[in-house]
Write a protein that holds these residues in place. Structure first.
Motif, PDB file in Angstrom:
ATOM      1  N   LEU A  90       0.879  -1.260  -0.048  1.00  0.00           N
ATOM      2  CA  LEU A  90       0.120  -0.018  -0.029  1.00  0.00           C
ATOM      3  C   LEU A  90       0.952   1.353  -0.126  1.00  0.00           C
ATOM      4  CD1 LEU A  90      -2.890  -1.052   2.461  1.00  0.00           C
ATOM      5  CD2 LEU A  90      -2.883  -0.797   0.013  1.00  0.00           C
ATOM      6  N   ALA A  91       2.105   1.105   0.948  1.00  0.00           N
ATOM      7  CA  ALA A  91       2.762   2.396   0.811  1.00  0.00           C
ATOM      8  C   ALA A  91       3.339   2.515  -0.717  1.00  0.00           C
ATOM      9  CB  ALA A  91       3.787   2.202   1.795  1.00  0.00           C
ATOM     10  N   ILE A  92       3.908   1.435  -1.334  1.00  0.00           N
ATOM     11  CA  ILE A  92       4.280   1.744  -2.642  1.00  0.00           C
ATOM     12  C   ILE A  92       3.429   2.311  -3.456  1.00  0.00           C
ATOM     13  CG2 ILE A  92       5.310   0.455  -4.523  1.00  0.00           C
ATOM     14  CD1 ILE A  92       6.640  -1.362  -2.351  1.00  0.00           C
ATOM     15  N   ILE A  96       4.001   6.066  -5.438  1.00  0.00           N
ATOM     16  CA  ILE A  96       4.067   6.057  -6.688  1.00  0.00           C
ATOM     17  C   ILE A  96       2.730   7.021  -7.455  1.00  0.00           C
ATOM     18  CG2 ILE A  96       3.602   4.758  -8.942  1.00  0.00           C
ATOM     19  CD1 ILE A  96       5.300   2.648  -7.641  1.00  0.00           C
ATOM     20  N   SER A  97       1.561   6.903  -6.697  1.00  0.00           N
ATOM     21  CA  SER A  97       0.570   7.741  -6.934  1.00  0.00           C
ATOM     22  C   SER A  97       0.672   9.200  -6.517  1.00  0.00           C
ATOM     23  CB  SER A  97      -0.873   7.226  -6.323  1.00  0.00           C
ATOM     24  OG  SER A  97      -0.965   6.078  -6.781  1.00  0.00           O
ATOM     25  N   MET A 136       6.294  17.014   2.129  1.00  0.00           N
ATOM     26  CA  MET A 136       5.361  15.599   1.747  1.00  0.00           C
ATOM     27  C   MET A 136       6.068  15.059   0.528  1.00  0.00           C
ATOM     28  SD  MET A 136       1.855  15.500  -0.199  1.00  0.00           S
ATOM     29  CE  MET A 136       0.522  15.158   0.949  1.00  0.00           C
ATOM     30  N   ARG A 137       6.932  15.727  -0.125  1.00  0.00           N
ATOM     31  CA  ARG A 137       7.688  15.034  -1.182  1.00  0.00           C
ATOM     32  C   ARG A 137       8.879  14.415  -0.628  1.00  0.00           C
ATOM     33  NH1 ARG A 137      10.505  14.777  -5.623  1.00  0.00           N
ATOM     34  NH2 ARG A 137      10.635  15.719  -7.576  1.00  0.00           N
ATOM     35  N   ASN A 138       9.388  15.213   0.295  1.00  0.00           N
ATOM     36  CA  ASN A 138      10.705  14.523   0.859  1.00  0.00           C
ATOM     37  C   ASN A 138      10.324  13.327   1.578  1.00  0.00           C
ATOM     38  OD1 ASN A 138      12.161  16.450  -0.164  1.00  0.00           O
ATOM     39  ND2 ASN A 138      12.021  17.997   1.711  1.00  0.00           N
ATOM     40  N   ALA A 139       9.061  13.169   2.362  1.00  0.00           N
ATOM     41  CA  ALA A 139       8.679  12.081   2.941  1.00  0.00           C
ATOM     42  C   ALA A 139       8.615  11.033   2.257  1.00  0.00           C
ATOM     43  CB  ALA A 139       7.529  12.562   3.944  1.00  0.00           C
ATOM     44  N   ILE A 140       7.826  11.239   1.135  1.00  0.00           N
ATOM     45  CA  ILE A 140       7.725  10.025   0.304  1.00  0.00           C
ATOM     46  C   ILE A 140       8.936   9.672  -0.466  1.00  0.00           C
ATOM     47  CG2 ILE A 140       6.834   9.583  -2.321  1.00  0.00           C
ATOM     48  CD1 ILE A 140       4.516  11.635  -1.580  1.00  0.00           C
ATOM     49  N   LEU A 141       9.838  10.381  -0.638  1.00  0.00           N
ATOM     50  CA  LEU A 141      11.236   9.935  -1.217  1.00  0.00           C
ATOM     51  C   LEU A 141      11.986   9.076  -0.097  1.00  0.00           C
ATOM     52  CD1 LEU A 141      12.343  12.890  -3.436  1.00  0.00           C
ATOM     53  CD2 LEU A 141      11.622  11.084  -4.164  1.00  0.00           C
TER      54      LEU A 141
END
Length: 170
Positions: A90-92, A96-97, A136-141
Protein backbone atom coordinates in the motif's frame (compact mmCIF):
# COMPACT_ATOMS: atom_id res chain seq x y z
CA UNK A 1 26.65 -11.71 -3.86
CA UNK A 2 24.47 -14.47 -2.47
CA UNK A 3 20.98 -14.16 -1.01
CA UNK A 4 22.23 -14.24 2.58
CA UNK A 5 24.57 -11.30 2.03
CA UNK A 6 21.81 -9.25 0.41
CA UNK A 7 19.45 -10.23 3.25
CA UNK A 8 21.99 -9.07 5.84
CA UNK A 9 22.41 -5.70 4.12
CA UNK A 10 18.64 -5.21 3.84
CA UNK A 11 18.22 -6.12 7.51
CA UNK A 12 20.86 -3.57 8.50
CA UNK A 13 19.07 -0.94 6.40
CA UNK A 14 15.70 -1.72 8.01
CA UNK A 15 16.83 -1.76 11.66
CA UNK A 16 17.20 2.04 12.10
CA UNK A 17 13.77 2.53 10.54
CA UNK A 18 12.35 -0.06 12.94
CA UNK A 19 13.81 1.81 15.87
CA UNK A 20 12.33 5.13 14.76
CA UNK A 21 8.99 3.57 13.89
CA UNK A 22 8.99 1.77 17.23
CA UNK A 23 9.16 5.06 19.11
CA UNK A 24 6.51 6.50 16.81
CA UNK A 25 4.15 3.56 17.34
CA UNK A 26 4.48 3.80 21.14
CA UNK A 27 3.60 7.50 21.00
CA UNK A 28 0.77 6.79 18.57
CA UNK A 29 -0.74 4.19 20.89
CA UNK A 30 -1.10 6.85 23.57
CA UNK A 31 -2.57 9.28 21.02
CA UNK A 32 -4.81 6.51 19.72
CA UNK A 33 -6.57 5.95 23.00
CA UNK A 34 -9.09 8.61 22.02
CA UNK A 35 -8.95 8.05 18.27
CA UNK A 36 -9.42 4.53 16.82
CA UNK A 37 -7.98 5.50 13.42
CA UNK A 38 -4.70 6.58 15.01
CA UNK A 39 -4.72 3.41 17.11
CA UNK A 40 -5.12 1.23 14.00
CA UNK A 41 -2.18 2.94 12.28
CA UNK A 42 -0.11 2.54 15.47
CA UNK A 43 -0.84 -1.20 15.57
CA UNK A 44 0.04 -1.59 11.88
CA UNK A 45 3.29 0.29 12.42
CA UNK A 46 4.02 -1.86 15.50
CA UNK A 47 3.54 -4.99 13.38
CA UNK A 48 6.11 -3.70 10.88
CA UNK A 49 8.54 -3.03 13.74
CA UNK A 50 7.95 -6.46 15.30
CA UNK A 51 8.49 -8.12 11.93
CA UNK A 52 11.80 -6.34 11.33
CA UNK A 53 13.17 -7.18 14.78
CA UNK A 54 11.91 -10.78 14.66
CA UNK A 55 13.44 -11.30 11.21
CA UNK A 56 16.73 -9.78 12.42
CA UNK A 57 16.69 -12.14 15.41
CA UNK A 58 16.10 -15.07 13.04
CA UNK A 59 19.02 -13.93 10.89
CA UNK A 60 21.53 -13.27 13.65
CA UNK A 61 20.64 -16.02 16.09
CA UNK A 62 19.27 -18.68 13.79
CA UNK A 63 21.07 -18.44 10.49
CA UNK A 64 24.41 -16.82 11.36
CA UNK A 65 24.96 -18.55 14.73
CA UNK A 66 23.23 -21.74 13.58
CA UNK A 67 21.26 -21.90 16.83
CA UNK A 68 17.76 -23.26 17.26
CA UNK A 69 14.97 -20.70 17.43
CA UNK A 70 11.63 -21.12 19.15
CA UNK A 71 8.71 -22.10 16.97
CA UNK A 72 6.92 -19.02 18.27
CA UNK A 73 9.53 -16.85 16.49
CA UNK A 74 8.41 -18.37 13.21
CA UNK A 75 4.80 -17.54 14.11
CA UNK A 76 5.72 -13.95 15.04
CA UNK A 77 7.53 -13.53 11.74
CA UNK A 78 4.69 -15.02 9.69
CA UNK A 79 1.89 -13.07 11.34
CA UNK A 80 3.64 -9.71 11.37
CA UNK A 81 5.10 -10.19 7.90
CA UNK A 82 1.60 -10.41 6.42
CA UNK A 83 0.70 -7.01 7.91
CA UNK A 84 4.11 -5.60 6.91
CA UNK A 85 3.62 -6.97 3.39
CA UNK A 86 0.24 -5.25 3.07
CA UNK A 87 1.75 -2.07 4.56
CA UNK A 88 4.64 -2.07 2.08
CA UNK A 89 2.45 -2.75 -0.96
CA UNK A 90 0.00 0.00 0.00
CA UNK A 91 2.86 2.40 0.75
CA UNK A 92 4.48 1.71 -2.63
CA UNK A 93 1.19 2.26 -4.45
CA UNK A 94 0.52 5.46 -2.47
CA UNK A 95 4.00 6.85 -3.01
CA UNK A 96 3.93 6.19 -6.74
CA UNK A 97 0.46 7.76 -7.01
CA UNK A 98 1.54 10.86 -5.11
CA UNK A 99 4.77 11.16 -7.12
CA UNK A 100 2.63 11.06 -10.27
CA UNK A 101 0.50 13.77 -8.70
CA UNK A 102 3.64 15.90 -8.22
CA UNK A 103 4.61 15.52 -11.88
CA UNK A 104 1.18 16.55 -13.20
CA UNK A 105 1.37 20.36 -13.11
CA UNK A 106 -2.35 20.93 -13.58
CA UNK A 107 -3.41 18.70 -10.67
CA UNK A 108 -0.57 20.06 -8.52
CA UNK A 109 -1.63 23.67 -9.08
CA UNK A 110 -5.27 22.80 -8.39
CA UNK A 111 -4.31 21.06 -5.15
CA UNK A 112 -2.23 24.06 -4.01
CA UNK A 113 -5.22 26.32 -4.65
CA UNK A 114 -7.51 24.07 -2.59
CA UNK A 115 -4.88 23.81 0.15
CA UNK A 116 -4.57 27.61 0.34
CA UNK A 117 -8.35 28.09 0.42
CA UNK A 118 -9.13 25.47 3.05
CA UNK A 119 -5.99 25.32 5.15
CA UNK A 120 -6.21 22.78 8.01
CA UNK A 121 -6.29 24.45 11.42
CA UNK A 122 -3.51 22.32 12.90
CA UNK A 123 -0.90 23.65 10.42
CA UNK A 124 0.91 26.82 11.57
CA UNK A 125 0.34 29.90 9.41
CA UNK A 126 4.07 30.58 8.96
CA UNK A 127 4.43 27.39 6.86
CA UNK A 128 3.49 27.98 3.24
CA UNK A 129 1.67 25.48 1.04
CA UNK A 130 4.78 25.07 -1.08
CA UNK A 131 6.80 24.15 2.01
CA UNK A 132 4.15 21.61 2.97
CA UNK A 133 4.30 20.06 -0.47
CA UNK A 134 8.10 19.95 -0.34
CA UNK A 135 7.96 18.22 3.04
CA UNK A 136 5.44 15.72 1.66
CA UNK A 137 7.64 15.03 -1.37
CA UNK A 138 10.70 14.50 0.83
CA UNK A 139 8.77 12.13 3.08
CA UNK A 140 7.68 10.14 0.04
CA UNK A 141 11.24 10.01 -1.29
CA UNK A 142 12.22 8.34 2.00
CA UNK A 143 9.15 6.13 2.33
CA UNK A 144 9.22 4.69 -1.19
CA UNK A 145 12.72 3.13 -0.96
CA UNK A 146 11.95 1.94 2.58
CA UNK A 147 8.78 0.22 1.38
CA UNK A 148 10.56 -1.42 -1.55
CA UNK A 149 13.36 -2.67 0.72
CA UNK A 150 10.77 -3.95 3.20
CA UNK A 151 8.86 -5.79 0.46
CA UNK A 152 12.02 -7.45 -0.88
CA UNK A 153 13.10 -8.31 2.68
CA UNK A 154 9.77 -9.99 3.44
CA UNK A 155 9.94 -12.09 0.28
CA UNK A 156 13.51 -13.10 1.12
CA UNK A 157 12.48 -13.94 4.68
CA UNK A 158 9.86 -16.39 3.41
CA UNK A 159 12.46 -18.00 1.19
CA UNK A 160 15.03 -18.24 4.02
CA UNK A 161 12.47 -19.56 6.51
CA UNK A 162 11.71 -22.36 4.07
CA UNK A 163 15.40 -23.05 3.48
CA UNK A 164 16.30 -22.99 7.21
CA UNK A 165 13.11 -24.60 8.52
CA UNK A 166 15.19 -27.00 10.63
CA UNK A 167 16.32 -24.08 12.81
CA UNK A 168 12.87 -23.73 14.34
CA UNK A 169 12.33 -26.02 17.33
CA UNK A 170 9.07 -27.91 17.41
Amino acid sequence: MNILSVYRVLTIILLPFATLFGFESVLSVFAGIGNPTVLLSAVILACVVIYIFAAAFFLYKGILKNALCKASLKDWIKINSVIALIFSILAIISCISILYFFTNKEIYAKFLTVLNESRPTNIPNNISSTELMTAMRNAILIMLPFSIVLLVHILMTYRLMKKYAALFAK
